[in-house]
Design a protein around this motif. Structure first.
Motif, PDB file in Angstrom:
ATOM      1  N   VAL A 168     -31.272 101.766  28.606  1.00 42.40           N
ATOM      2  CA  VAL A 168     -32.528 101.356  29.234  1.00 42.40           C
ATOM      3  C   VAL A 168     -32.533 101.649  30.730  1.00 42.40           C
ATOM      4  O   VAL A 168     -33.607 101.778  31.333  1.00 42.40           O
ATOM      5  CB  VAL A 168     -32.812  99.867  28.981  1.00 42.40           C
ATOM      6  CG1 VAL A 168     -33.034  99.602  27.508  1.00 42.40           C
ATOM      7  CG2 VAL A 168     -31.694  98.976  29.526  1.00 42.40           C
ATOM      8  N   SER A 169     -31.366 101.780  31.347  1.00 42.78           N
ATOM      9  CA  SER A 169     -31.328 102.107  32.776  1.00 42.78           C
ATOM     10  C   SER A 169     -31.956 103.466  33.042  1.00 42.78           C
ATOM     11  O   SER A 169     -32.528 103.692  34.114  1.00 42.78           O
ATOM     12  CB  SER A 169     -29.891 102.061  33.306  1.00 42.78           C
ATOM     13  OG  SER A 169     -29.444 100.719  33.433  1.00 42.78           O
ATOM     14  N   ALA A 195     -35.631 102.826  33.110  1.00 38.90           N
ATOM     15  CA  ALA A 195     -35.963 102.054  34.303  1.00 38.90           C
ATOM     16  C   ALA A 195     -35.877 102.892  35.570  1.00 38.90           C
ATOM     17  O   ALA A 195     -36.612 102.653  36.535  1.00 38.90           O
ATOM     18  CB  ALA A 195     -35.040 100.844  34.412  1.00 38.90           C
ATOM     19  N   ALA A 196     -34.995 103.885  35.570  1.00 37.66           N
ATOM     20  CA  ALA A 196     -34.820 104.746  36.743  1.00 37.66           C
ATOM     21  C   ALA A 196     -35.817 105.895  36.776  1.00 37.66           C
ATOM     22  O   ALA A 196     -35.774 106.737  37.670  1.00 37.66           O
ATOM     23  CB  ALA A 196     -33.400 105.304  36.770  1.00 37.66           C
ATOM     24  N   ASP A 250     -42.671 107.906  35.070  1.00 35.73           N
ATOM     25  CA  ASP A 250     -42.991 106.621  35.692  1.00 35.73           C
ATOM     26  C   ASP A 250     -43.714 105.768  34.652  1.00 35.73           C
ATOM     27  O   ASP A 250     -44.937 105.803  34.528  1.00 35.73           O
ATOM     28  CB  ASP A 250     -43.864 106.846  36.928  1.00 35.73           C
ATOM     29  CG  ASP A 250     -44.139 105.562  37.682  1.00 35.73           C
ATOM     30  OD1 ASP A 250     -43.461 104.551  37.393  1.00 35.73           O
ATOM     31  OD2 ASP A 250     -45.042 105.551  38.548  1.00 35.73           O
ATOM     32  N   THR A 292     -42.709  99.948  31.867  1.00 36.83           N
ATOM     33  CA  THR A 292     -41.921  99.271  30.839  1.00 36.83           C
ATOM     34  C   THR A 292     -41.498  97.869  31.238  1.00 36.83           C
ATOM     35  O   THR A 292     -41.098  97.080  30.377  1.00 36.83           O
ATOM     36  CB  THR A 292     -40.640 100.069  30.541  1.00 36.83           C
ATOM     37  OG1 THR A 292     -39.856 100.148  31.744  1.00 36.83           O
ATOM     38  CG2 THR A 292     -40.974 101.477  30.047  1.00 36.83           C
ATOM     39  N   LEU A 334     -38.846  97.333  32.795  1.00 33.74           N
ATOM     40  CA  LEU A 334     -37.389  97.359  32.805  1.00 33.74           C
ATOM     41  C   LEU A 334     -36.858  97.605  34.204  1.00 33.74           C
ATOM     42  O   LEU A 334     -37.500  98.265  35.020  1.00 33.74           O
ATOM     43  CB  LEU A 334     -36.879  98.462  31.869  1.00 33.74           C
ATOM     44  CG  LEU A 334     -37.254  98.336  30.393  1.00 33.74           C
ATOM     45  CD1 LEU A 334     -36.882  99.613  29.652  1.00 33.74           C
ATOM     46  CD2 LEU A 334     -36.569  97.134  29.762  1.00 33.74           C
ATOM     47  N   LYS A 335     -35.668  97.094  34.462  1.00 31.70           N
ATOM     48  CA  LYS A 335     -34.971  97.346  35.714  1.00 31.70           C
ATOM     49  C   LYS A 335     -33.594  97.921  35.415  1.00 31.70           C
ATOM     50  O   LYS A 335     -32.952  97.509  34.441  1.00 31.70           O
ATOM     51  CB  LYS A 335     -34.826  96.049  36.518  1.00 31.70           C
ATOM     52  CG  LYS A 335     -36.151  95.452  36.985  1.00 31.70           C
ATOM     53  CD  LYS A 335     -35.911  94.196  37.796  1.00 31.70           C
ATOM     54  CE  LYS A 335     -37.234  93.598  38.278  1.00 31.70           C
ATOM     55  NZ  LYS A 335     -37.025  92.353  39.059  1.00 31.70           N
ATOM     56  N   PRO A 336     -33.132  98.878  36.235  1.00 28.35           N
ATOM     57  CA  PRO A 336     -31.779  99.395  36.002  1.00 28.35           C
ATOM     58  C   PRO A 336     -30.747  98.290  36.134  1.00 28.35           C
ATOM     59  O   PRO A 336     -30.910  97.362  36.931  1.00 28.35           O
ATOM     60  CB  PRO A 336     -31.606 100.453  37.102  1.00 28.35           C
ATOM     61  CG  PRO A 336     -32.979 100.762  37.587  1.00 28.35           C
ATOM     62  CD  PRO A 336     -33.787  99.513  37.395  1.00 28.35           C
ATOM     63  N   SER A 390     -40.960  97.414  24.242  1.00 30.11           N
ATOM     64  CA  SER A 390     -41.082  97.420  25.694  1.00 30.11           C
ATOM     65  C   SER A 390     -42.465  96.895  26.083  1.00 30.11           C
ATOM     66  O   SER A 390     -43.321  96.654  25.224  1.00 30.11           O
ATOM     67  CB  SER A 390     -40.893  98.827  26.242  1.00 30.11           C
ATOM     68  OG  SER A 390     -42.059  99.610  26.007  1.00 30.11           O
TER      69      SER A 390
END
Length: 523
Positions: free
Chosen positions: A287-288, A291-292, A297, A300, A302-304, A469
């Motif tokens: 997921v990173s 997120a990255a 872009d 989601t 999500l965060k790394p 997500s």
């Protein structure tokens, strides 16, 4: 190239174990499924490296929780036994220490207890029996409520377990570390070290991971299986079953971005610029990376995973050679002198330990260490037997450059530590090494972390995202999402993604996927 519109197609990005099980689950429900894989063959982290004695697994090497694959393959009308040559191991692993002592653990609790009594004393053997009983209780509490279910929050998990089973909930020991809990069962520091290693199965330190991870002991007792052809054969079997269900798998097809239209995932753009439209996308990757922004872009939410919160990476060596000293088993662990110092080095000082614990897989040997002579390159062959070594390392592959001389030092530390434990490993040719930097290139935006987020602290497991997500139409699968890392857990994540996607789509009037029934489906 003009995009092909197909609302009822699902594109799966990544042909790892989770991507393949998601594809099987979706195809068995009547979806049209296309799997896109950037590398030359399916498998993801299940990968091999070539040696003069033949290819050797250079990723996961242990097959447990067979019931997961029983369930998944039943949906396709088959079984693991029909697709693979597998045998249950009587000896789980051989363990050795620098003081010259060795201990085998067995699939039978009483046989292991007798071995522990001879290795240590009766008090620790009784502690082992209590430990196994507690591990089984934790597993029973979590199997249906957490492991095989959609991602819960802590309060939802408590509700699933039920107020009537509050003692079982408290018995999970989420606020105790694995290391401290082991101290209530074992006075022998070697046994604490042995069972503390279970934290590394999810890329964590036993000094920071919750005592809940004792459940790994029960998972192993329930069955460690040897797969002829290694774990690569498992990945190949999953791909074969998926294709029989009509899934199309396209390798060497990297995806550049997930496309979004009308506020939802609408397909993918390939590296060559062409687009494929789809009604939904399943992302089988860390997921990173999402997120990255590695696939665009995307909204989601999500965060790394921050570098300090990353799980373990590794340095691995695949080679042909010889092993002298004691007889290694199929799975052998050669322990470091100081376990606490080892994890302090990795997680606090961000360096490979000077004296690392070494995991050794000898695929040309059976569970007890006997040569498997049906293999062309069994021990004693001209090139030697196939061997695979792994030592734990910090996941800093994106923050420090590769250094060939450093890799040589890591190899020397690996071979030296094995020799300290009584096993001399002699590569016939320079080993094929994989470093944290290599793992970062294989699995971008991870730093080389092999298990997603480290399971440090009681909330860590709840910080893994679930199958859906925040971007409608985009679903998540793999070891960095719920229920966690490892081959069977990744397989479950793919299955849960398929279940969630099917449930979301079942309410739409244009397409109602068929329910699974006897391994067949109709649209």
């Amino acid at each position: 190239m003009q995009a092909v519109r197909n609302r009822d197609r699902v594109v799966v990005v990544g042909a790892g174990v989770a991507g393949l099980t998601a594809a099987i689950g979706l195809a068995a429900r009547g979806f049209e499924v296309l799997v896109l894989e950037s590398r030359a063959r399916p498998g993801g982290k299940v990968r091999t490296r070539d040696t003069p004695a033949g290819p050797v697994d250079a990723g996961p090497t242990v097959f447990t929780m067979k019931w997961v694959f029983d369930r998944i393959l039943a949906a396709a009308g088959t079984t693991p036994e029909a697709e693979l040559a597998i045998a249950r191991a009587a000896t789980l692993a051989r363990h050795a220490w620098p003081d010259g002592t060795r201990l085998d653990l067995f699939a039978d609790v009483e046989r292991s207890a007798a071995a522990i009594a001879a290795f240590s004393d009766r008090r620790n053997a009784e502690g082992y029996r209590r430990f196994c009983a507690e591990a089984a209780g934790i597993y029973r509490t979590l199997e249906a409520s957490y492991i095989a279910a959609s991602r819960p929050g802590p309060f939802e998990l408590a509700a699933r377990v039920g107020a009537a089973r509050l003692p079982a909930m408290l018995a999970l020991k989420p606020f105790s570390t694995l290391w401290s809990a082991l101290g209530t069962h074992f006075t022998d520091p070697r046994l604490r070290q042995l069972f503390g290693r279970y934290a590394t199965y999810c890329g964590s330190s036993p000094f920071a991971a919750p005592a809940t991870l004792m459940l790994v002991a029960h998972v192993e007792q329930a069955g460690v299986w040897l797969v002829e052809g290694g774990m690569a054969a498992l990945a190949a079997a999953l791909a074969r079953v998926a294709e029989r269900l009509g899934v199309v798998i396209r390798c060497r097809t990297p995806v550049a971005a997930v496309t979004v239209r009308g506020g939802r995932a609408a397909g993918v753009r390939l590296a060559d610029g062409s687009e494929l439209a789809a009604g939904a996308v399943v992302f089988n990757g860390d997921v990173s990376a999402l997120a990255a922004g590695r696939l665009g872009d995307l909204a989601t939410g999500l965060k790394p995973v921050a570098p300090p919160a990353r799980s373990l990476s590794a340095v691995t060596f695949a080679f042909a050679g010889r092993a002298r000293g004691f007889t290694p088993a199929h799975h052998t662990v050669l322990f470091s002198d100081d376990y606490r110092a080892e994890f302090e080095a990795i997680f606090r000082r961000r360096r490979v330990p000077d004296r690392p614990t070494v995991y050794l897989c000898a695929p040309d040997r059976d569970d007890a260490g006997r040569p498997q002579t049906r293999h062309a390159k069994a021990p004693g062959a001209a090139a030697g037997e196939r061997l695979f070594c792994l030592i734990n390392a910090p996941a800093d592959g994106d923050r420090r450059p590769d250094d060939a001389s450093e890799t040589e030092r890591w190899l020397d530390r690996t071979l030296t530590q094995a020799a300290r434990c009584g096993l001399t490993l002699e590569p016939a040719a320079p080993p094929a090494a994989t470093t944290p930097g290599d793992f970062e290139r294989l699995y971008p935006a991870t730093g080389g972390a092999l298990y997603g987020r480290a399971a440090h602290g009681w909330m860590a497991s709840f910080q893994r995202p679930g199958a859906a997500s925040r971007l409608p139409g985009l679903y998540l699968a793999g070891g960095s999402v719920h229920p966690g890392p490892g081959v069977p857990m990744a397989a479950l994540s793919g299955w849960l993604a398929a279940e969630r996607l099917a449930a979301d789509r079942a309410s739409t009037p244009r397409f109602r996927p068929a329910a699974i029934s006897g391994g067949t489906s109709t649209a």
